[in-house]
Design an enzyme around this catalytic site. Structure first.
Site, PDB file in Angstrom:
ATOM      1  N   GLU A 104       0.872  -1.185   0.000  1.00  0.00           N
ATOM      2  CA  GLU A 104       0.000   0.000   0.000  1.00  0.00           C
ATOM      3  C   GLU A 104       0.901   1.225   0.000  1.00  0.00           C
ATOM      4  OE1 GLU A 104      -3.682   2.173   2.407  1.00  0.00           O
ATOM      5  OE2 GLU A 104      -2.252   0.949   3.531  1.00  0.00           O
ATOM      6  N   GLU A 138       5.022   4.649   3.639  1.00  0.00           N
ATOM      7  CA  GLU A 138       4.559   5.985   4.029  1.00  0.00           C
ATOM      8  C   GLU A 138       5.759   6.919   4.124  1.00  0.00           C
ATOM      9  OE1 GLU A 138       1.669   7.774   4.580  1.00  0.00           O
ATOM     10  OE2 GLU A 138       3.104   9.348   5.111  1.00  0.00           O
ATOM     11  N   ASN A 176       9.875   7.251   0.217  1.00  0.00           N
ATOM     12  CA  ASN A 176       9.100   7.915  -0.819  1.00  0.00           C
ATOM     13  C   ASN A 176       8.830   6.915  -1.940  1.00  0.00           C
ATOM     14  OD1 ASN A 176       8.237   9.565  -3.029  1.00  0.00           O
ATOM     15  ND2 ASN A 176       9.328  11.295  -2.135  1.00  0.00           N
ATOM     16  N   ASP A 204      -3.106  11.661  -1.986  1.00  0.00           N
ATOM     17  CA  ASP A 204      -3.221  13.130  -2.015  1.00  0.00           C
ATOM     18  C   ASP A 204      -3.625  13.576  -3.422  1.00  0.00           C
ATOM     19  OD1 ASP A 204      -2.409  13.422   0.679  1.00  0.00           O
ATOM     20  OD2 ASP A 204      -0.323  13.153   0.085  1.00  0.00           O
ATOM     21  N   LYS A 239      -3.825  21.191  -8.136  1.00  0.00           N
ATOM     22  CA  LYS A 239      -3.274  22.169  -9.095  1.00  0.00           C
ATOM     23  C   LYS A 239      -2.519  21.448 -10.204  1.00  0.00           C
ATOM     24  CE  LYS A 239      -3.043  26.012  -5.972  1.00  0.00           C
ATOM     25  NZ  LYS A 239      -2.378  26.363  -4.742  1.00  0.00           N
ATOM     26  N   ASP A 298     -12.255   9.530  -2.237  1.00  0.00           N
ATOM     27  CA  ASP A 298     -13.536  10.257  -2.249  1.00  0.00           C
ATOM     28  C   ASP A 298     -13.424  11.473  -3.159  1.00  0.00           C
ATOM     29  OD1 ASP A 298     -11.732  11.664  -0.541  1.00  0.00           O
ATOM     30  OD2 ASP A 298     -13.437  12.872   0.116  1.00  0.00           O
ATOM     31  N   THR A 332     -10.253   2.656   5.395  1.00  0.00           N
ATOM     32  CA  THR A 332      -9.060   3.367   5.852  1.00  0.00           C
ATOM     33  C   THR A 332      -9.522   4.491   6.796  1.00  0.00           C
ATOM     34  OG1 THR A 332      -8.973   5.176   4.249  1.00  0.00           O
ATOM     35  CG2 THR A 332      -8.187   3.034   3.484  1.00  0.00           C
ATOM     36  N   TYR A 384      -9.055   7.725   6.373  1.00  0.00           N
ATOM     37  CA  TYR A 384      -9.655   8.784   5.563  1.00  0.00           C
ATOM     38  C   TYR A 384     -11.028   8.372   5.049  1.00  0.00           C
ATOM     39  CZ  TYR A 384      -5.877  12.223   5.319  1.00  0.00           C
ATOM     40  OH  TYR A 384      -4.971  13.199   5.624  1.00  0.00           O
ATOM     41  N   GLU A 385     -11.155   7.110   4.702  1.00  0.00           N
ATOM     42  CA  GLU A 385     -12.434   6.616   4.167  1.00  0.00           C
ATOM     43  C   GLU A 385     -13.537   6.785   5.205  1.00  0.00           C
ATOM     44  OE1 GLU A 385     -11.964   2.731   2.619  1.00  0.00           O
ATOM     45  OE2 GLU A 385     -14.069   2.487   2.088  1.00  0.00           O
TER      46      GLU A 385
END
Ligand SMILES: C[S@@+](CC[C@H](N)C(=O)[O-])C[C@H]1O[C@@H](n2cnc3c(N)ncnc32)[C@H](O)[C@@H]1O
Length: 216
Positions: free
Chosen positions: A44, A69, A96, A118, A122, A154, A191, A193-194
């Site tokens: 992941e 991460e 990274n 993320d 822009k 999302d 997750t 965030y989910e």
């Protein structure tokens, strides 16, 4: 939220090298030795606080999981979950994603999860999106032939962008949902965030794509 790498996080990571692998480049081509088995490896990218990868590792003991991460101050939360559960099939990397090909050999990874990446809305930041074509190329260089990416978010803009990016790269769309939580998809693991964004009423978008078989 501003995320700086904190000394206390660095110290904690250094204290658990059995869980957060230090100098992961040394395992390139040898990750199955680290897990002491031949089970498939799923990674992941942008694992955040680690809820998804920890639950997946608990549910699927015959898959080896690696959570990747960038931020030390975030990955320590995933580390806490791993310390608590002591899962032999889960390891973490504080690196990274740009460095993936220094860490994994071609064909070492069977599946990549991208969860709530993320969005970098822009246009001038497009290259940072984890579904930008240069990342799709990196992923191809570590995945097995016909390896898969499972992606959820999302963020409608990022989802639309990613479908086009996958398609332009030549990936095959195998599954798509525009409202995962109201679909018949089984076995979804939420997750952090989910949970947060679905509680606000946002639909969750999800797709599975796979790389084409190379011409022989
Ligand atoms: C929006 S958060 C989502 C976290 C988690 N997947 C979730 O759904 O709760 C995105 C995470 O990806 C990480 N990330 C972004 N770019 C990365 C990169 N190039 N390599 C590794 N991690 C990255 C960020 O630090 C952040 O923790």
């Amino acid at each position: 939220m501003r995320l700086r790498n904190k000394p206390w996080a660095k110290e904690k990571i250094a204290a658990y090298p059995q869980y957060i692998i230090q100098q992961p480049e040394q395992y390139k081509g040898r990750w199955r030795e680290l897990f002491s088995n031949d089970h498939p490896i799923h990674i992941e990218i942008g694992t955040g606080k680690g809820r998804f990868i920890t639950e997946m590792a608990k549910t699927h003991p015959n898959i080896n999981y690696i959570g990747i991460e960038l931020y030390e101050s975030v990955i320590v939360c995933a580390l806490d979950k791993l310390i608590e559960n002591d899962l032999p099939n889960l390891r973490l990397l504080n690196v990274n994603a740009k460095d993936l090909t220094n860490i994994f050999a071609k064909g070492e990874v069977e599946r990549i999860y991208l969860n709530f990446s993320d969005p970098w809305p822009k246009k001038r930041h497009e290259k940072r999106r984890l579904t930008y074509r240069s990342f799709l190329e990196l992923y191809e260089n570590i995945l097995v032939d016909e390896g898969e990416i499972h992606f959820k978010t999302d963020n409608r803009g990022l989802f639309e962008y990613s479908l086009v990016s996958f398609s332009q790269y030549g990936l095959i769309l195998q599954y798509v949902s525009l409202d995962l939580h109201r679909s018949n998809f089984e076995g979804n693991v939420m997750t952090e965030y989910e949970q947060k964004f679905s509680e606000k009423g946002n639909p969750i978008y999800r797709c599975e794509v796979k790389y084409r078989k190379p011409m022989s």
